[in-house]
Scaffold this active site. Structure first.
Site, short mmCIF file in Angstrom:
data_model
loop_
_atom_site.label_atom_id
_atom_site.label_comp_id
_atom_site.label_asym_id
_atom_site.label_seq_id
_atom_site.Cartn_x
_atom_site.Cartn_y
_atom_site.Cartn_z
N ALA A 67 0.86 -1.17 0.00
CA ALA A 67 0.00 0.00 0.00
C ALA A 67 0.90 1.23 0.00
O ALA A 67 2.08 1.15 0.36
CB ALA A 67 -0.89 -0.01 1.23
N GLY A 110 0.50 -4.85 1.01
CA GLY A 110 -0.68 -4.86 0.16
C GLY A 110 -0.45 -5.59 -1.17
O GLY A 110 -1.39 -6.11 -1.76
N GLU A 113 -1.00 -9.11 -0.38
CA GLU A 113 -2.44 -9.27 -0.13
C GLU A 113 -3.23 -9.24 -1.43
O GLU A 113 -4.20 -9.99 -1.61
CB GLU A 113 -2.91 -8.16 0.82
N GLU A 133 4.54 -4.92 7.23
CA GLU A 133 3.89 -3.76 7.83
C GLU A 133 4.42 -3.44 9.22
O GLU A 133 4.51 -2.28 9.63
CB GLU A 133 2.37 -3.98 7.92
N1 CAA Z 1 4.54 3.17 -0.74
C1 CAA Z 1 4.91 4.33 -1.30
N2 CAA Z 1 6.03 4.46 -2.05
C2 CAA Z 1 6.78 3.36 -2.22
C3 CAA Z 1 6.44 2.12 -1.67
C4 CAA Z 1 5.27 2.06 -0.89
N3 CAA Z 1 4.84 0.92 -0.34
N4 CAA Z 1 7.38 1.21 -2.00
C5 CAA Z 1 8.29 1.87 -2.76
N5 CAA Z 1 7.91 3.17 -2.90
C6 CAA Z 1 8.62 4.22 -3.63
C7 CAA Z 1 9.85 4.67 -2.90
O1 CAA Z 1 9.52 5.62 -1.92
C8 CAA Z 1 10.66 5.26 -4.02
O2 CAA Z 1 10.15 6.53 -4.30
P1 CAA Z 1 11.16 7.77 -4.54
O3 CAA Z 1 11.90 7.41 -5.79
O4 CAA Z 1 10.24 8.94 -4.70
O5 CAA Z 1 12.05 7.82 -3.36
C9 CAA Z 1 10.33 4.36 -5.19
O6 CAA Z 1 9.11 3.70 -4.86
C10 CAA Z 1 11.37 3.30 -5.45
O7 CAA Z 1 11.56 2.58 -4.23
P2 CAA Z 1 13.01 2.35 -3.57
O8 CAA Z 1 13.92 3.44 -3.96
O9 CAA Z 1 12.80 2.10 -2.12
O10 CAA Z 1 13.43 1.00 -4.33
P3 CAA Z 1 14.46 -0.11 -3.79
O11 CAA Z 1 14.68 -1.01 -4.95
O12 CAA Z 1 15.64 0.53 -3.13
O13 CAA Z 1 13.68 -0.90 -2.64
C11 CAA Z 1 11.76 -2.02 -1.67
C12 CAA Z 1 12.54 -1.68 -2.96
C13 CAA Z 1 12.62 -2.93 -0.77
C14 CAA Z 1 10.49 -2.75 -2.10
C15 CAA Z 1 11.42 -0.73 -0.91
O14 CAA Z 1 10.84 0.19 -1.81
C16 CAA Z 1 10.45 -0.91 0.23
O15 CAA Z 1 10.84 -1.39 1.28
N6 CAA Z 1 9.16 -0.52 0.03
C17 CAA Z 1 8.16 -0.59 1.06
C18 CAA Z 1 7.72 -2.03 1.31
C19 CAA Z 1 6.66 -2.05 2.40
O16 CAA Z 1 6.89 -1.74 3.53
N7 CAA Z 1 5.43 -2.43 2.02
C20 CAA Z 1 4.31 -2.48 2.94
C21 CAA Z 1 3.54 -1.21 2.85
S1 CAA Z 1 2.30 -1.06 4.13
C22 CAA Z 1 0.98 -1.94 3.57
O17 CAA Z 1 1.02 -2.51 2.50
C23 CAA Z 1 -0.23 -1.95 4.46
C24 CAA Z 1 -1.24 -3.00 4.11
O18 CAA Z 1 -1.35 -4.06 4.68
C25 CAA Z 1 -2.18 -2.77 3.04
#
Ligand code: CAA
Length: 259
Positions: A67, A110, A113, A133
């Site tokens: 998400a 998400g 999910e 999360e």
């Molecule tokens: N939400 C918003 N933006 C996100 C995102 C997310 N879940 N995942 C990645 N992005 C964005 C990053 O912020 C980045 O944006 P900028 O270029 O503006 O900085 C862009 O996508 C590229 O991401 P990274 O630079 O981080 O890419 P990476 O290859 O270095 O890392 C990754 C990849 C390990 C997947 C890392 O992006 C990451 O950890 N993302 C978040 C994963 C996460 O925590 N997901 C759970 C979200 S909470 C949820 O989903 C709640 C639920 O149950 C519904």
């Protein structure tokens, strides 16, 4: 279907459609717009009698990295409660047309999910699954704690939800989360082929098969078996049952009319 901003939708075969998440700069993070578009596009396909199976995919790098964290960060309890944040995603699980998730790269939070909301889950050998999360100070909100636990059992679900660690494709298949793992270049062709196969079956019968399997997650064994038996009897009201069984006896391919 051309005015979507965060997804693309195309007809791929005779009776199949492909929905591709398309927010590459955010690794397909699922904001509310993505949710609205995925739900409305899949519901439109679901209503189309000429569509027998829907494939959902992302990019090679990310099915969906979760998400949208930036969208959620400022929200308060009343915002989440009054908008019933994420509840529209449930509609994806209520589609009657079979769905296939083709997952390559990150399927986190998400994203995992969303994949679990689909009926058949195919993974590339580069797929990464997790419910991280907890590392953000939250818990899954699109059914992850429930569907992951049903898919892989308590041991791995607790491990993933409490530590935030990810599973690779091999572990995910071994655990029962995904049905097949294929080389990354073969993922989309394989998913489309699976969809073609499913879409080639009688649509009402495929709908009933899906409904019967899903019932297993909602009820006791005795009630589930009874539910299946009633649907099994019901398929004998279809023309496709006559055609399917006649074709077998005649040693020819069935020509289903989806009635
Ligand atoms: N939400 C918003 N933006 C996100 C995102 C997310 N879940 N995942 C990645 N992005 C964005 C990053 O912020 C980045 O944006 P900028 O270029 O503006 O900085 C862009 O996508 C590229 O991401 P990274 O630079 O981080 O890419 P990476 O290859 O270095 O890392 C990754 C990849 C390990 C997947 C890392 O992006 C990451 O950890 N993302 C978040 C994963 C996460 O925590 N997901 C759970 C979200 S909470 C949820 O989903 C709640 C639920 O149950 C519904």
């Amino acid at each position: 279907a051309t005015d979507y901003r965060t997804i693309t939708v195309e007809r791929t075969g005779d009776r199949t459609a492909l929905l591709t998440l398309n927010r590459p700069k955010a690794l397909n993070a699922l904001n509310l717009q993505v949710m609205d578009e995925v739900v409305s596009a899949t519901e439109a396909l679901d209503r189309d009698p000429d569509i027998g199976c829907i494939v959902l995919t992302g990019s090679t790098k990310a099915f969906a990295a979760g998400a949208d964290i930036k969208e959620m960060q400022p929200q308060g309890y009343m915002d989440m409660y009054l908008t019933d944040w994420f509840t529209a995603w449930d509609r994806l699980g209520n589609l009657r047309t079979p769905t296939v998730a083709a997952v390559s790269g990150y399927a986190l939070g998400g994203g995992c999910e969303l994949a679990m909301l689909c009926d058949i889950l195919l993974a590339s050998d580069t797929a990464v699954f997790g419910q991280p999360e907890i590392k953000l100070g939250v818990i899954p909100g699109i059914g992850g704690s429930q569907r992951l636990t049903r898919a892989v059992g308590k041991a791995k679900a607790m491990d993933l939800c409490l530590t935030g660690r990810t599973m690779d494709a091999v572990e995910a298949e071994r655990a029962g989360l995904v049905s097949r793992v294929v080389a990354v270049d073969d993922l989309l062709p394989e998913a489309l082929a699976v969809a073609e196969t499913v879409a080639g079956m009688s649509k009402p019968v495929a709908m009933m098969a899906k409904e019967a399997v899903n019932r297993a997650f909602e009820t006791t064994l005795a009630e589930g078996v009874r539910f299946e038996r009633r649907l099994f009897h019901a398929v004998f009201a279809t023309a496709d049952q006559k055609e399917g069984m006649s074709a077998f006896a005649d040693k020819r391919a069935p020509d289903f009319t989806h009635r």
